[in-house]
Design an enzyme around this catalytic site. Structure first.
Site, PDB file in Angstrom:
ATOM      1  CB  SER A  45      -0.954  -0.058   1.197  1.00 16.61           C
ATOM      2  OG  SER A  45      -1.989   0.883   1.092  1.00 16.61           O
ATOM      3  CG  ASP A  90      -5.846  -2.856  -3.989  1.00 16.97           C
ATOM      4  OD1 ASP A  90      -6.422  -1.990  -3.307  1.00 16.97           O
ATOM      5  OD2 ASP A  90      -4.782  -3.397  -3.646  1.00 16.97           O
ATOM      6  CG  HIS A 150      -5.435  -2.720   0.282  1.00 16.31           C
ATOM      7  ND1 HIS A 150      -4.950  -2.141  -0.863  1.00 16.31           N
ATOM      8  CD2 HIS A 150      -4.816  -2.077   1.314  1.00 16.31           C
ATOM      9  CE1 HIS A 150      -4.085  -1.187  -0.549  1.00 16.31           C
ATOM     10  NE2 HIS A 150      -3.996  -1.130   0.770  1.00 16.31           N
TER      11      HIS A 150
END
Length: 513
Positions: free
Chosen positions: A234, A452, A482
């Site tokens: 991320s 995602d 995610h």
């Protein structure tokens, strides 16, 4: 108010269920065919830093418990690394960074593998022990290492307001409909910034992604590694890209999973997330047999009703429209949480907001006693120092229609966020978008997930292009949630493992379905 850039899906799922340290990195773990990642050999000379930094010996000791969790057991050890407060004055004041490590469990050790789980503002010290089972194969040959970046957790962590102030701020409408609501919204943002300035002091101007990337390189030196082996998830992918830009010839084997689009500015990032969350919501609605457009309109209508009349909950607190949006967002981070979203939405349709409020509390790190975590504080401190762009109210209003066209559920919230997030911030932002070009770097593997929500998969290709030809290598997974590694794809996991353990770089553009 919290931006929807967060940790890996493994962390979201966890929320739902409640001497120099090491020798040099030697060898490339050869084996297999294909283009080779750079071996762990001699690195370029280090920048001139005082010996008090480069020669410091870490005092590894048993870790203590973090708030709300037990101390990690087994072989986990913690230490504190000294880094300069201001990297332009490396001989000046220092601050301490909290580190955690578990040594490699097998032979043929490659070196340290440093993890950043995202946020920005996520605590690596807290999360690394939970994530260790997911990377057990990698643990055989790597020391697993993570840390709390500056301004986070045990590393000079910033708390900008009290629990009572946070709870009061939850009543502020994050999608203002009247001048009075807009005034309250921007006043809340300004008050938050003032609280951060008071809490962080000089650190407020020295908690950027660039500062943290430089911290990482000192960490590499003190750990005894000649190359940086890194696993970023991320926001951690942006951090990895910035590191590669600053120190391209010190990159060893680097995985970037759930890749942030480095070409997006503040508004572009918000638009990307609006598309990503709407795409994930569409997939969720289709999985329940609903038409995605009709289902989105139904949820948008529910949120509009809550804007005027918040729902009651079993706790006595009210479920506001803003909290409801947050509650809908969290289960979209992991497909395994979709049934919980179905139950929460059904209850809300019947007039009970308890389940959506519980989801929002999980996202906002609120425990049963009413205490909140500090992720949203650190997240804002870091991102508002990074981001130069400060959209005005007038500019935001012009864009709202486009945000709502992209998503009737999330567009209004994320559109307003572009103006409110860093409104009247006490220090200026540093750049429009992060610099990640890394000519001369070893190949870096980027993993994008087509489902995602927080970091839409298009970001992986854009990161690859920005890193440069021969550096960025893209791997796509046609999945949900995610992040990709450890989310159920043998293809993804085996490709990543082969790269990190054997140095095998896959063909750019490989797809795992």
């Amino acid at each position: 108010m919290m931006r929807f850039l967060r940790w890996t899906a493994a962390v979201a799922a966890a929320l739902l269920v409640a001497g120099c340290g090491g020798g040099s990195s030697g060898g490339d773990g050869s084996g297999g065919k294909g283009k080779r990642a750079a071996p762990s050999s001699a690195s370029p000379s280090s920048p001139k830093l005082p010996a008090s930094l480069t020669a410091q010996r870490l005092d590894w000791h048993r870790c203590t418990a973090a708030r709300g969790s037990a101390a990690p057991s087994g072989d986990w050890r913690c230490a504190t690394l000294k880094v300069p407060l201001d990297w332009s004055e490396p001989g000046g004041r220092t601050i301490g960074l909290a580190l955690i490590r578990a040594r490699a469990t097998g032979g043929d050790r490659i070196g340290s593998l440093l993890f950043d789980f995202g946020g920005p503002g996520g605590s690596g010290v807290s999360m690394m022990p939970y994530y260790a089972a997911t990377v057990s194969r990698l643990h055989e040959r790597y020391d697993l290492v993570s840390w709390d970046p500056r301004g986070v957790g045990a590393s000079e962590g910033v708390r900008c307001r009290s629990d009572r102030e946070i709870e009061a701020a939850e009543d502020v409408d994050a999608t203002p409909d009247t001048p009075a609501e807009a005034k309250a919204y921007f006043q809340d943002a300004a008050d938050f910034g003032k609280g951060c300035r008071k809490a962080a002091g000089p650190l407020l101007a020295h908690a950027s992604t660039t500062d943290t990337a430089r911290d990482m390189d000192l960490m590499r030196q003190v750990l005894g590694d000649t190359r940086m082996h890194y696993f970023g998830i991320s926001y951690g992918t942006e951090l990895g890209g910035v590191y590669a830009h600053l120190f391209p010839r010190r990159v060893g084997r680097m995985i970037l999973d759930a890749v942030v689009d480095p070409t997006a500015d503040t508004v572009g990032h918000a638009e990307n997330q609006t598309r990503g969350f709407q795409r994930a919501l569409d997939d969720y609605l289709k999985s329940t047999g609903q038409d995605s457009a009709q289902g989105s309109r139904r949820i948008a209508a529910l949120l509009k009703r809550m804007d005027a009349n918040p729902l009651p909950t079993s706790s006595g607190r009210k479920l506001t429209q803003t909290l409801a949006v947050t509650g809908i967002v969290l289960p979209l981070y992991s497909e395994s949480s979709w049934p919980r979203l179905t139950s929460a939405l059904n209850s809300a349709e019947k007039g009970d907001g308890s389940e959506l409020l519980a989801l929002a509390d999980d996202y906002n790190e609120r425990d049963s006693a009413g205490h909140y975590g500090t992720l949203s504080h650190s997240q804002r401190v870091i991102s508002c120092l990074d981001d130069k762009e400060r959209p005005t109210l007038a500019e935001t209003k012009k864009r709202l229609a486009e945000f709502e066209r992209i998503s009737p559920v999330f567009g209004d919230y994320l559109g307003w966020d572009t103006a409110g997030w860093c409104h009247d911030w006490p220090v200026p932002g540093q750049f429009d978008d992060p610099q990640v070009s890394a000519p001369g770097s070893a190949p870096i593997l980027l993993v994008g997930n087509t489902g995602d929500p927080a970091t839409p998969y298009e970001g992986a290709r854009r990161m690859a292009d920005e890193l440069g030809k021969g550096v960025g290598v893209e791997l796509t997974w046609k999945g949900e949630g995610h992040g990709a590694y450890g989310n159920g794809s043998d293809c993804v996991d085996s490709t990543v493992d082969a790269y990190l353990l054997d140095g095998r770089v896959p063909k750019d553009g490989k797809v795992c379905s």
